[in-house]
Write an enzyme that holds these catalytic residues in place. Structure first.
Site, short mmCIF file in Angstrom:
data_model
loop_
_atom_site.label_atom_id
_atom_site.label_comp_id
_atom_site.label_asym_id
_atom_site.label_seq_id
_atom_site.Cartn_x
_atom_site.Cartn_y
_atom_site.Cartn_z
N ASP A 89 -2.53 -2.48 -4.26
CA ASP A 89 -1.31 -3.40 -4.32
C ASP A 89 -1.07 -3.90 -5.67
OD1 ASP A 89 1.04 -4.24 -3.51
OD2 ASP A 89 0.34 -5.97 -2.55
N LEU A 132 -20.31 11.03 -0.26
CA LEU A 132 -19.10 9.87 0.06
C LEU A 132 -17.95 10.81 0.61
CD1 LEU A 132 -17.88 7.32 -0.61
CD2 LEU A 132 -16.94 8.19 -2.92
N HIS A 148 2.54 2.96 -10.97
CA HIS A 148 1.88 3.82 -9.97
C HIS A 148 0.97 4.92 -11.02
CE1 HIS A 148 3.75 2.38 -6.72
NE2 HIS A 148 5.04 2.80 -7.04
C1 FPP Z 1 1.26 -0.67 -3.91
O1 FPP Z 1 1.83 -1.19 -4.98
C2 FPP Z 1 0.82 0.78 -4.22
C3 FPP Z 1 1.49 1.74 -3.73
C4 FPP Z 1 2.44 1.76 -2.58
C5 FPP Z 1 0.91 3.30 -4.07
C6 FPP Z 1 -0.52 3.41 -4.42
C7 FPP Z 1 -0.48 4.73 -5.25
C8 FPP Z 1 -1.49 4.78 -6.13
C9 FPP Z 1 -2.57 3.84 -6.71
C10 FPP Z 1 -1.55 6.03 -7.16
C11 FPP Z 1 -1.97 7.13 -6.96
C12 FPP Z 1 -2.93 7.28 -5.84
C13 FPP Z 1 -3.74 8.40 -5.46
C14 FPP Z 1 -4.50 8.47 -4.27
C15 FPP Z 1 -3.72 9.37 -6.35
P1 FPP Z 1 3.34 -1.53 -5.00
O2 FPP Z 1 4.32 -0.60 -5.45
O3 FPP Z 1 3.76 -2.02 -3.68
O4 FPP Z 1 3.35 -2.77 -6.09
P2 FPP Z 1 4.39 -4.18 -5.91
O5 FPP Z 1 3.84 -4.84 -4.62
O6 FPP Z 1 4.06 -4.97 -7.30
O7 FPP Z 1 5.46 -3.92 -5.74
#
Ligand code: FPP
Length: 245
Positions: free
Chosen positions: A21, A132, A38
């Site tokens: 997050d 893993l 992201h």
């Molecule tokens: C949460 O941060 C993150 C996500 C909803 C997406 C997770 C994706 C990645 C880490 C990128 C790629 C993943 C893979 C598996 C290749 P948020 O957008 O909710 O952040 P915020 O709470 O600060 O808005």
């Protein structure tokens, strides 16, 4: 002594789950758009997969996209799906070489064709691997998983396959998407939020929770080791008292 050296191999969790997050807030802090956050969330994914493999952890579950995330702006969803595809394509060889097995939980049928096909391909290609297991939670909702389990149980009961007295934790768990996977011993959530957010609600019953202020794009192997060390210093009593352990 480094954090990694301080870890006791015998006391490592078998299964770590992570709520990644803070990508959006990290990007905003940099004066950039959320998609940049992201994009920078991919490096920490590499780091935790690599670290888990090196340490001999058996399962790593990453919450990559919840069913609620479908409500985000279309350009952000498209960017996340694109990142998923490019990461899978780029990493396929390394995952296969490192004996990593990919599994997914969540409703893949909701994903666009290309990421769905790539995920199925990589799942099949790594099915025989024995190192893993990386479990990607995509279009995942724990409540939906539980309701689906209830539907399947009722169907099997109506068809005479199971009786009410057969029901137990072991049997119930066979109806979950995580069937065959041990419960996580440790859950890590980044970005200073203290929520479970519809993630593995049944499976987290006795999981140790670890929260860090770091935003996901800043999370590195050292942060992972710090979480594991914190876990190793906890007393897991499962409802008993210290003297009984
Ligand atoms: C949460 O941060 C993150 C996500 C909803 C997406 C997770 C994706 C990645 C880490 C990128 C790629 C993943 C893979 C598996 C290749 P948020 O957008 O909710 O952040 P915020 O709470 O600060 O808005």
């Amino acid at each position: 002594m480094s954090l990694k050296e301080k870890l006791i191999k015998e006391k490592l969790p078998r299964h770590v789950a992570i709520i990644m997050d803070g990508n959006g807030r990290w990007a905003r802090r940099m004066g950039a758009n959320r998609i940049f956050g992201h994009q920078n969330g991919v490096t920490p994914v590499h780091e935790v997969v690599e670290a888990s493999g090196e340490l001999g952890i058996d399962y790593l579950t990453l919450y990559a996209f919840s069913t609620e995330n479908w409500g985000r702006p279309m350009d952000e969803i498209e960017a996340l799906m694109g990142l998923l595809v490019s990461t899978i394509k780029k990493e396929t060889r390394k995952l296969v070489e490192n004996n990593v097995k990919l599994r997914t939980i969540g409703d893949l049928s909701k994903l666009p064709d290309t990421p769905r096909r790539e995920l199925i391909r990589l799942t099949e290609e790594t099915a025989g691997n024995t190192g893993l297991t990386v479990i990607l939670a995509l279009s995942y909702s724990s409540r939906t998983e539980l309701i689906q389990a209830a539907k399947n149980i009722v169907t099997d009961a109506c068809n005479g396959k199971i009786k009410p007295e057969d029901m137990s934790c072991t049997l119930f768990e066979q109806y979950l998407e995580t069937a065959g996977i041990p419960d996580p011993e440790l859950l890590i959530r980044t970005s200073g939020e203290f929520r479970i957010s519809n993630f593995l609600l049944y499976q987290l019953a006795y999981t140790e929770l670890y929260f860090t202020q770091k935003f996901w794009p800043d999370f590195r192997k050292e942060d992972f080791y710090a979480a594991l060390l914190d876990y190793q210093n906890r007393e897991r009593r499962f409802g008993k008292i210290s003297e009984q352990l």
